[in-house]
Design an enzyme around this catalytic site. Structure first.
Site, PDB file in Angstrom:
ATOM      1  N   ARG A 184      -5.808   2.392  -2.874  1.00 51.75           N
ATOM      2  CA  ARG A 184      -7.185   2.731  -3.259  1.00 51.75           C
ATOM      3  C   ARG A 184      -7.398   4.243  -3.284  1.00 51.75           C
ATOM      4  O   ARG A 184      -8.514   4.727  -3.130  1.00 51.75           O
ATOM      5  CB  ARG A 184      -8.184   2.034  -2.334  1.00 51.75           C
ATOM      6  CG  ARG A 184      -8.223   2.562  -0.947  1.00 51.75           C
ATOM      7  CD  ARG A 184      -9.419   2.019  -0.169  1.00 51.75           C
ATOM      8  NE  ARG A 184      -9.155   0.717   0.393  1.00 51.75           N
ATOM      9  CZ  ARG A 184      -9.972  -0.325   0.277  1.00 51.75           C
ATOM     10  NH1 ARG A 184     -11.100  -0.226  -0.382  1.00 51.75           N
ATOM     11  NH2 ARG A 184      -9.669  -1.480   0.820  1.00 51.75           N
TER      12      ARG A 184
ATOM     13  N   ASP B 114       0.881  -1.157   0.000  1.00 52.57           N
ATOM     14  CA  ASP B 114       0.000   0.000   0.000  1.00 52.57           C
ATOM     15  C   ASP B 114       0.931   1.222   0.000  1.00 52.57           C
ATOM     16  O   ASP B 114       2.131   1.093   0.295  1.00 52.57           O
ATOM     17  CB  ASP B 114      -0.864  -0.038   1.268  1.00 52.57           C
ATOM     18  CG  ASP B 114      -1.693   1.216   1.437  1.00 52.57           C
ATOM     19  OD1 ASP B 114      -2.367   1.623   0.478  1.00 52.57           O
ATOM     20  OD2 ASP B 114      -1.663   1.788   2.538  1.00 52.57           O
ATOM     21  N   LEU B 115       0.417   2.401  -0.286  1.00 49.96           N
ATOM     22  CA  LEU B 115       1.251   3.605  -0.288  1.00 49.96           C
ATOM     23  C   LEU B 115       1.078   4.433   0.987  1.00 49.96           C
ATOM     24  O   LEU B 115       2.012   4.589   1.766  1.00 49.96           O
ATOM     25  CB  LEU B 115       0.935   4.464  -1.518  1.00 49.96           C
ATOM     26  CG  LEU B 115       1.234   3.835  -2.883  1.00 49.96           C
ATOM     27  CD1 LEU B 115       0.760   4.743  -4.014  1.00 49.96           C
ATOM     28  CD2 LEU B 115       2.715   3.516  -3.025  1.00 49.96           C
ATOM     29  N   ASP B 116      -0.140   4.949   1.219  1.00 48.88           N
ATOM     30  CA  ASP B 116      -0.382   5.874   2.332  1.00 48.88           C
ATOM     31  C   ASP B 116      -0.173   5.212   3.694  1.00 48.88           C
ATOM     32  O   ASP B 116      -0.795   4.187   3.994  1.00 48.88           O
ATOM     33  CB  ASP B 116      -1.808   6.423   2.255  1.00 48.88           C
ATOM     34  CG  ASP B 116      -2.064   7.223   0.974  1.00 48.88           C
ATOM     35  OD1 ASP B 116      -1.088   7.663   0.336  1.00 48.88           O
ATOM     36  OD2 ASP B 116      -3.250   7.395   0.626  1.00 48.88           O
TER      37      ASP B 116
ATOM     38  N   LYS C 247      -9.062  -3.870  -2.315  1.00 43.76           N
ATOM     39  CA  LYS C 247      -7.760  -4.514  -2.514  1.00 43.76           C
ATOM     40  C   LYS C 247      -7.936  -5.903  -3.143  1.00 43.76           C
ATOM     41  O   LYS C 247      -7.028  -6.409  -3.794  1.00 43.76           O
ATOM     42  CB  LYS C 247      -6.997  -4.609  -1.189  1.00 43.76           C
ATOM     43  CG  LYS C 247      -6.682  -3.243  -0.566  1.00 43.76           C
ATOM     44  CD  LYS C 247      -5.711  -2.428  -1.398  1.00 43.76           C
ATOM     45  CE  LYS C 247      -5.580  -1.013  -0.886  1.00 43.76           C
ATOM     46  NZ  LYS C 247      -4.452  -0.734  -0.055  1.00 43.76           N
TER      47      LYS C 247
END
Length: 195
Positions: free
Chosen positions: A74, A12-14, A118
């Site tokens: 997302r 995931d990024l955040d 996801k």
């Protein structure tokens, strides 16, 4: 101890690779300072756009090991997330003859960055790569995204940003779930090998 790795590791990024929500905490346009290489946004007091400390070396390690690296986010601002990945520079690997930093986006083989479940991200990854779900490991800061385990993906929660310890914890859990299948050789009394 085995050093076997999954074929695909997704992040995931955040709040997993960086310490902000790209769609609410960051204000475009982004720019990279021509001298320092730091990426900042356009707020009056600019936000620095950077990975957590251990992420660059983790990316080098996984790339060198031949692992397929994916981003699964997302976010409602996919173009901004991609721009941030393009602008963030990862220093060269320690001991490398190449002295130029590399755009972070070049470390990612697959990008699933759009507002969706996801589960959908991982179905797309499976479709695009042909890699089975049991060969995938996913790191995310939100417990709700453990839903990917329904597919057979191993999920690891990232409580305070990705670091070496969280990476190792995820790898250990994945190895525990997918032990190496070892066939023992049996030798008969006359020396005949039976597999």
């Amino acid at each position: 101890m085995t050093t076997r790795l999954p074929k695909l590791i997704a992040f995931d990024l955040d709040y997993t690779l960086w310490d902000f929500w790209i769609d609410t905490h960051v204000h475009p346009p982004l720019r990279r300072h021509h001298v320092t290489g730091k990426v900042i946004d356009s707020q009056r007091k600019p936000k620095t756009i950077a990975f957590y400390r251990d992420v660059p070396q983790i990316m080098h390690f996984l790339q060198a090991a031949g692992v397929t690296i994916a981003a699964c986010s997302r976010t409602d601002t996919p173009l901004l997330a991609r721009e941030a990945l393009d602008l963030i520079l990862i220093p060269p690997r320690t001991g490398s003859s190449d002295m130029k930093p590399i755009s972070a986006i070049k470390f990612f083989d697959q990008l699933e960055i759009y507002p969706s479940s996801k589960i959908r991200h991982f179905k797309k990854l499976h479709e695009k790569t042909g890699i089975s779900y049991d060969e995938m490991l996913f790191f995310d800061d939100e417990w709700r995204n453990q839903e990917v385990e329904e597919l057979g993906v191993t999920f690891t929660l990232v409580p305070n940003g990705l670091d070496d310890q969280i990476l190792e914890k995820g790898l250990e859990e994945w190895r525990k779930r997918h032990p190496v299948q070892v066939t023992e050789d049996v030798v008969e009394a006359d020396g005949t090998l039976i597999s």
